[in-house]
Structure formats: C-alpha cells, structure tokens
Design a protein around this motif. Structure first.
Motif, PDB file in Angstrom:
ATOM      1  N   PHE A  32       0.831  -1.208   0.000  1.00 25.48           N
ATOM      2  CA  PHE A  32       0.000   0.000   0.000  1.00 25.48           C
ATOM      3  C   PHE A  32       0.868   1.262   0.000  1.00 25.48           C
ATOM      4  N   ASP A  33       1.883   1.244   0.863  1.00 22.12           N
ATOM      5  CA  ASP A  33       2.754   2.428   0.923  1.00 22.12           C
ATOM      6  C   ASP A  33       3.467   2.656  -0.406  1.00 22.12           C
ATOM      7  N   LEU A  89      -8.591   1.863   3.323  1.00 25.27           N
ATOM      8  CA  LEU A  89      -7.500   1.889   2.349  1.00 25.27           C
ATOM      9  C   LEU A  89      -7.270   3.304   1.823  1.00 25.27           C
ATOM     10  N   HIS A  90      -8.362   4.053   1.575  1.00 27.19           N
ATOM     11  CA  HIS A  90      -8.257   5.448   1.131  1.00 27.19           C
ATOM     12  C   HIS A  90      -7.466   6.270   2.141  1.00 27.19           C
ATOM     13  N   GLN A  91      -7.846   6.119   3.397  1.00 27.32           N
ATOM     14  CA  GLN A  91      -7.184   6.916   4.431  1.00 27.32           C
ATOM     15  C   GLN A  91      -5.723   6.510   4.578  1.00 27.32           C
ATOM     16  N   GLN A  92      -5.437   5.227   4.418  1.00 37.04           N
ATOM     17  CA  GLN A  92      -4.053   4.760   4.533  1.00 37.04           C
ATOM     18  C   GLN A  92      -3.190   5.337   3.414  1.00 37.04           C
ATOM     19  N   LEU A  93      -3.713   5.424   2.179  1.00 35.85           N
ATOM     20  CA  LEU A  93      -2.953   5.995   1.065  1.00 35.85           C
ATOM     21  C   LEU A  93      -2.736   7.500   1.257  1.00 35.85           C
ATOM     22  N   VAL A  94      -3.767   8.198   1.743  1.00 36.54           N
ATOM     23  CA  VAL A  94      -3.650   9.644   1.919  1.00 36.54           C
ATOM     24  C   VAL A  94      -2.688   9.972   3.060  1.00 36.54           C
ATOM     25  N   ASN A  95      -2.757   9.202   4.160  1.00 39.85           N
ATOM     26  CA  ASN A  95      -1.872   9.464   5.287  1.00 39.85           C
ATOM     27  C   ASN A  95      -0.413   9.238   4.918  1.00 39.85           C
ATOM     28  N   ALA A  96      -0.151   8.226   4.103  1.00 37.81           N
ATOM     29  CA  ALA A  96       1.227   7.953   3.722  1.00 37.81           C
ATOM     30  C   ALA A  96       1.738   8.967   2.698  1.00 37.81           C
ATOM     31  N   ASN A  97       0.830   9.562   1.899  1.00 34.79           N
ATOM     32  CA  ASN A  97       1.224  10.495   0.844  1.00 34.79           C
ATOM     33  C   ASN A  97       0.236  11.660   0.843  1.00 34.79           C
ATOM     34  N   PRO A  98       0.490  12.707   1.598  1.00 32.89           N
ATOM     35  CA  PRO A  98      -0.453  13.839   1.682  1.00 32.89           C
ATOM     36  C   PRO A  98      -0.754  14.480   0.339  1.00 32.89           C
ATOM     37  N   THR A  99       0.134  14.327  -0.635  1.00 35.61           N
ATOM     38  CA  THR A  99      -0.117  14.907  -1.968  1.00 35.61           C
ATOM     39  C   THR A  99      -1.410  14.389  -2.560  1.00 35.61           C
ATOM     40  N   LEU A 100      -1.762  13.112  -2.266  1.00 34.65           N
ATOM     41  CA  LEU A 100      -2.962  12.521  -2.848  1.00 34.65           C
ATOM     42  C   LEU A 100      -4.241  13.147  -2.297  1.00 34.65           C
ATOM     43  N   ALA A 101      -4.147  13.823  -1.142  1.00 35.46           N
ATOM     44  CA  ALA A 101      -5.332  14.462  -0.582  1.00 35.46           C
ATOM     45  C   ALA A 101      -5.807  15.616  -1.443  1.00 35.46           C
ATOM     46  N   GLN A 102      -4.904  16.205  -2.229  1.00 34.95           N
ATOM     47  CA  GLN A 102      -5.252  17.354  -3.082  1.00 34.95           C
ATOM     48  C   GLN A 102      -5.754  16.925  -4.459  1.00 34.95           C
ATOM     49  N   HIS A 104      -8.293  14.743  -4.994  1.00 35.69           N
ATOM     50  CA  HIS A 104      -9.644  14.166  -4.921  1.00 35.69           C
ATOM     51  C   HIS A 104      -9.636  12.653  -5.237  1.00 35.69           C
ATOM     52  N   LEU A 105      -8.791  11.937  -4.522  1.00 34.58           N
ATOM     53  CA  LEU A 105      -8.652  10.485  -4.724  1.00 34.58           C
ATOM     54  C   LEU A 105     -10.000   9.784  -4.495  1.00 34.58           C
ATOM     55  N   GLN A 106     -10.344   8.922  -5.411  1.00 33.07           N
ATOM     56  CA  GLN A 106     -11.578   8.137  -5.290  1.00 33.07           C
ATOM     57  C   GLN A 106     -11.281   6.699  -5.709  1.00 33.07           C
ATOM     58  N   LEU A 107     -11.687   5.748  -4.861  1.00 33.45           N
ATOM     59  CA  LEU A 107     -11.403   4.328  -5.094  1.00 33.45           C
ATOM     60  C   LEU A 107     -12.687   3.572  -5.421  1.00 33.45           C
ATOM     61  N   HIS A 108     -12.534   2.544  -6.257  1.00 34.39           N
ATOM     62  CA  HIS A 108     -13.666   1.688  -6.650  1.00 34.39           C
ATOM     63  C   HIS A 108     -13.193   0.236  -6.728  1.00 34.39           C
ATOM     64  N   PRO A 109     -14.096  -0.733  -6.462  1.00 37.57           N
ATOM     65  CA  PRO A 109     -13.735  -2.149  -6.647  1.00 37.57           C
ATOM     66  C   PRO A 109     -13.412  -2.439  -8.108  1.00 37.57           C
ATOM     67  N   GLY A 110     -12.726  -3.538  -8.334  1.00 38.17           N
ATOM     68  CA  GLY A 110     -12.295  -3.871  -9.688  1.00 38.17           C
ATOM     69  C   GLY A 110     -13.408  -4.274 -10.617  1.00 38.17           C
ATOM     70  N   GLY A 111     -14.556  -4.743 -10.095  1.00 39.54           N
ATOM     71  CA  GLY A 111     -15.659  -5.155 -10.958  1.00 39.54           C
ATOM     72  C   GLY A 111     -15.870  -6.660 -10.900  1.00 39.54           C
ATOM     73  N   PRO A 112     -16.870  -7.164 -11.643  1.00 43.13           N
ATOM     74  CA  PRO A 112     -17.202  -8.590 -11.625  1.00 43.13           C
ATOM     75  C   PRO A 112     -16.003  -9.448 -12.014  1.00 43.13           C
ATOM     76  N   GLY A 113     -15.734 -10.479 -11.226  1.00 46.82           N
ATOM     77  CA  GLY A 113     -14.624 -11.357 -11.513  1.00 46.82           C
ATOM     78  C   GLY A 113     -13.278 -10.805 -11.105  1.00 46.82           C
ATOM     79  N   SER A 119      -9.631   0.007  -8.405  1.00 44.87           N
ATOM     80  CA  SER A 119      -9.492   1.051  -9.424  1.00 44.87           C
ATOM     81  C   SER A 119      -9.722   2.405  -8.752  1.00 44.87           C
ATOM     82  N   GLY A 120      -9.239   3.432  -9.377  1.00 44.65           N
ATOM     83  CA  GLY A 120      -9.415   4.761  -8.798  1.00 44.65           C
ATOM     84  C   GLY A 120      -9.101   5.861  -9.790  1.00 44.65           C
ATOM     85  N   THR A 121      -9.407   7.068  -9.392  1.00 49.34           N
ATOM     86  CA  THR A 121      -9.126   8.239 -10.221  1.00 49.34           C
ATOM     87  C   THR A 121      -8.472   9.322  -9.379  1.00 49.34           C
TER      88      THR A 121
END
Length: 423
Positions: A32-33, A89-102, A104-113, A119-121
């Motif tokens: 994750f880090d 997981l969102h909070q863990q990524l933002v805490n390790a890298n404050p740049t991602l807080a700016q 607008h990180l958004q996470l989504h599951p990978g989808g069926p199967g 996935s994220g944007t």
C-alpha cells in the motif's frame, strides 16, 4: 495416536496461520505504501508534462502491479460513490502520501470477476484525470493454502499410523481367535511374529494349547479305552448270569448289566464326537423328525410331530439325528410323552421338543448341559443315564452354529428349543 496426530495438526495449523497472517499484513502494508508513493510521483510527472505526451507517459509509467491511464477533462467519469469498505485503504494511502489528498482520490472495486482489484481516479490541476488499477491488492488473508497443506500432512500421517497399527494388531487379532478356540479341538499353531512381546505371548499360548490338547487327548483316550474294555467283562457277566437257576437273581444281574452297558454306550457316544466333525450335507429335516417320532411310537412311546412335510436344510445328518433322538428320549424317560414341533423361518429353523414332566429346577438350568451332571431329586435315576444326553445335544448344536434353549413351560413340563441355520 489420535492425540498425537491432533496435537501435531493443531500446532501446524496455528503456527502456519499466525505466520501467514503476519506475513500477509506486513507485505500488504508495504505494498500500500509503495503504491501510494508511486501514485504521488506519477501525478507530479504527468501533471508537469504536455497534454499530448500524457497518454504515452501514462503507458510508460504502468507496471504489472499498477496500471496508469490518462483521461482528458471531458472524459466520462464513474459517478458511483466510493464504497465504505474502501475508506480504510483510502485513508491509509492519503496518510502515507499527503499529496494525494489534493487530487480528490476516489477508489472503486475492480468489478465482476476482479474482486481483489482496486481502481481509482486522481484529478490533475488542469481538470484531466489519471485512472489507475492495482490488481490483487485486496487478496484474502485466509490461509487456505496452509490449511490444505496441513490436511495433506495430517492425512499422510494418519494413513501411515493406521498401517503401522494394523500391522502391529494383526498378531493380537490372531491371538484373540486362538484364545476363542482353546480346548475346542480346532486350534492351529499361532505364527510367532510381530513385536517381541507379542512373539513371546504367541509362544506361551502355543505351549499352553499344546499342553491342554495333550491333557484332553489323554483323558479322552483313557475314558474310551476303559469304556471299550468294559464290554468284555460285561459280556462274560451276562453269559454267566444266563446259567443261574434263581430267576430273581438273574433278572437283577441282567438289569445291572443293561444299566452298565447303557453307561458305556453313553460315554463312547460322547467321546466319539468330541473331536470328530461330521461334514454337512442337504437333508430333509421334516422327514428326519417325523421318522424319530415314528420310531419312538413303534417302541411304545407317545411322540407326535407337528410341522411341514418337507423342509430341506444343510446340516450334519448323524449329529442332527443324535440331537433330537436324545431330546425325545429324555422327554420319554421323564414324562412318558413328547411333542416335536418344527417351525421354519427365513434364515433358520426352530424345533421345539416339549413334554409334560416335572421340568428342571431353575437353579439347575445353568448346569444341566454340563457333561456327567445329573439331577438327584427332580429326575429319576432308574434310567441309567450319566448326564451326557444334553451335553451331547449342546455340543452338536453349537458346532452347527445353532442355539439350545431350555425352559420350563407355564403349564408344566420342559421345552427344549433348538434354533439352527438353514444353510
């Protein structure tokens, strides 16, 4: 064996579980880090590049564990809100890298199967987007592989242990079989193999059985010889009694000789069948029983047969005839009459020989089938018997895998029930 196997299995599973879980947690935390650092770096690199080079640059920055694509500002976006399960997981990524807080990180599951993918944007300063996919980042921490390994090892240990126990217990099972036949005249020497203690036990049982067989043979031969040799002086006594002029004395002597000959015949009949086994063959049991009843009636007895006219069974013929002849003679001696009742069943036949005599005292029932055991009070001694009739019956019935049951009838008299297999 089971306690040892269970202990080994529990220790193995527990240690594997703890090790696997700890390793997975450490590895996932580091992963994750690392992904957070790479996303922060990729945002800075792509944000500083010209828009025309960003698609190529995103492809170059993609690897097997993190795939990057660039999307222009007017691209269609996934409008689904971020699932609550990904908040940690969102909070863990933002805490390790404050740049991602700016961004607008958004996470989504990978989808069926692709339930273990994420996935994220990320939003760049000019409104364009970076889409990313981290495959297998949500892998389960269940130790299925460890459990399967433990199960395979446990089954292997169990199989080997069972084979060892079976190999060690074979001599013990043979000992049980031999112990059941001690003194029955059917014993064969036991193979002296297995562990040292079992070999010594097998040797001791072989020696014991040899001594028992020797004693039985000596007793049988002595009784048979004495009984057989008594025939000669008895014949001389009968011949000399014939020359007596005193009829009363002659009749008394001849009655005593008849009684002694009956004793000798009974002993010889008992000893002749003690070790010899008669072969089984098909016979008509109904005809045999009706013949015994007719012969007794011809001699003046009152014997009736009740049952089917024909019934084929597989039994030793001479031993079977001896069994029911003895039972009928006992009934005639002590009651003067008898009823033979044959009842066929699916896998067996039941034969009842009933009389109206005095019966047997309940305290004598357990001993009445012992050889040479006689009832002193309830049964007359004028018959000249030695107490071998029921002993012969019990022996032959058990040899045929049958059951002999003696019981007093409620209306008076004795019921001798014999249950024999049909085949």
């Amino acid at each position: 064996m089971l306690v040892l196997l269970a202990s080994i299995g529990m220790v193995f599973v527990a240690s594997w579980t703890l090790y696997q879980h700890a390793e997975a947690v450490i590895e996932d935390t580091d992963r994750f880090d690392l992904i957070g650092e790479r996303l922060a770096t990729d945002v800075r690199v792509i944000d500083g590049a010209a828009p025309t080079t960003r698609p190529v640059l995103a492809t170059m920055l993609s690897t097997g564990d993190l795939q990057i694509i660039w999307k222009p500002a007017d691209a269609e976006l996934d409008t689904h809100p971020e699932p609550k399960g990904l908040a940690q997981l969102h909070q863990q990524l933002v805490n390790a890298n404050p740049t991602l807080a700016q961004t607008h990180l958004q996470l989504h599951p990978g989808g069926p199967g692709r339930w273990t993918d994420i996935s994220g944007t990320l939003h760049l300063s000019d409104g364009s987007l970076i889409g990313f996919t981290a495959p297998d980042i949500l892998r389960s921490h269940l130790v299925t592989r460890g459990v399967a390994t433990a199960a395979i090892v446990a089954l292997a240990v169990l199989f080997v242990a069972l084979m060892l126990v079976r190999a060690l217990s074979l001599p013990l099972r043979a000992l049980v079989t031999v112990a059941d036949t001690v003194g029955a005249g059917e014993w064969e020497p036991l193979a002296e193999k297995g562990p040292g203690e079992v070999r010594r036990l097998a040797h001791a049982i072989n020696a014991m059985q040899g001594r028992i067989a020797h004693l039985i043979d000596d007793r049988t031969e002595a009784l048979a010889a004495v009984s057989h040799d008594l025939r000669t002086p008895l014949a001389r006594l009968r011949l000399r009694a014939g020359f007596l002029t005193d009829e009363e004395a002659r009749d008394s002597i001849e009655a005593d000789i008849d009684e002694m000959e009956a004793m000798v015949d009974g002993v010889l009949a008992y000893l002749s069948g003690e070790k010899a086994r008669e072969a089984c063959r098909t016979l008509d049991l109904a005809t045999l029983l009706s013949t015994i009843a007719d012969d007794a009636t011809d001699r003046g007895g009152d014997v009736t047969y009740e049952g089917p006219d024909r019934l084929s069974v597989v039994l030793p013929p001479l031993a079977t005839k001896r069994v029911f002849t003895n039972l009928v003679e006992n009934a005639l001696h002590y009651a003067g009459s008898a009823v033979i009742r044959l009842t066929p069943k699916a896998e067996s036949v039941m034969i009842d020989v009933e009389d109206n005599g005095p019966g047997i005292p309940e305290n004598e029932m357990p001993r009445i089938t012992n050889a040479f055991h006689r009832l002193e009070l309830s049964r007359s001694r004028r018959t000249g018997g030695l107490g071998l009739g029921l002993a012969i019956v019990k022996r032959e019935v058990e040899r045929a895998n049958g059951v002999l049951e003696l019981s007093n009838r409620p209306e008076g008299g004795l019921r001798a029930r014999v249950v024999l297999p049909r085949g």
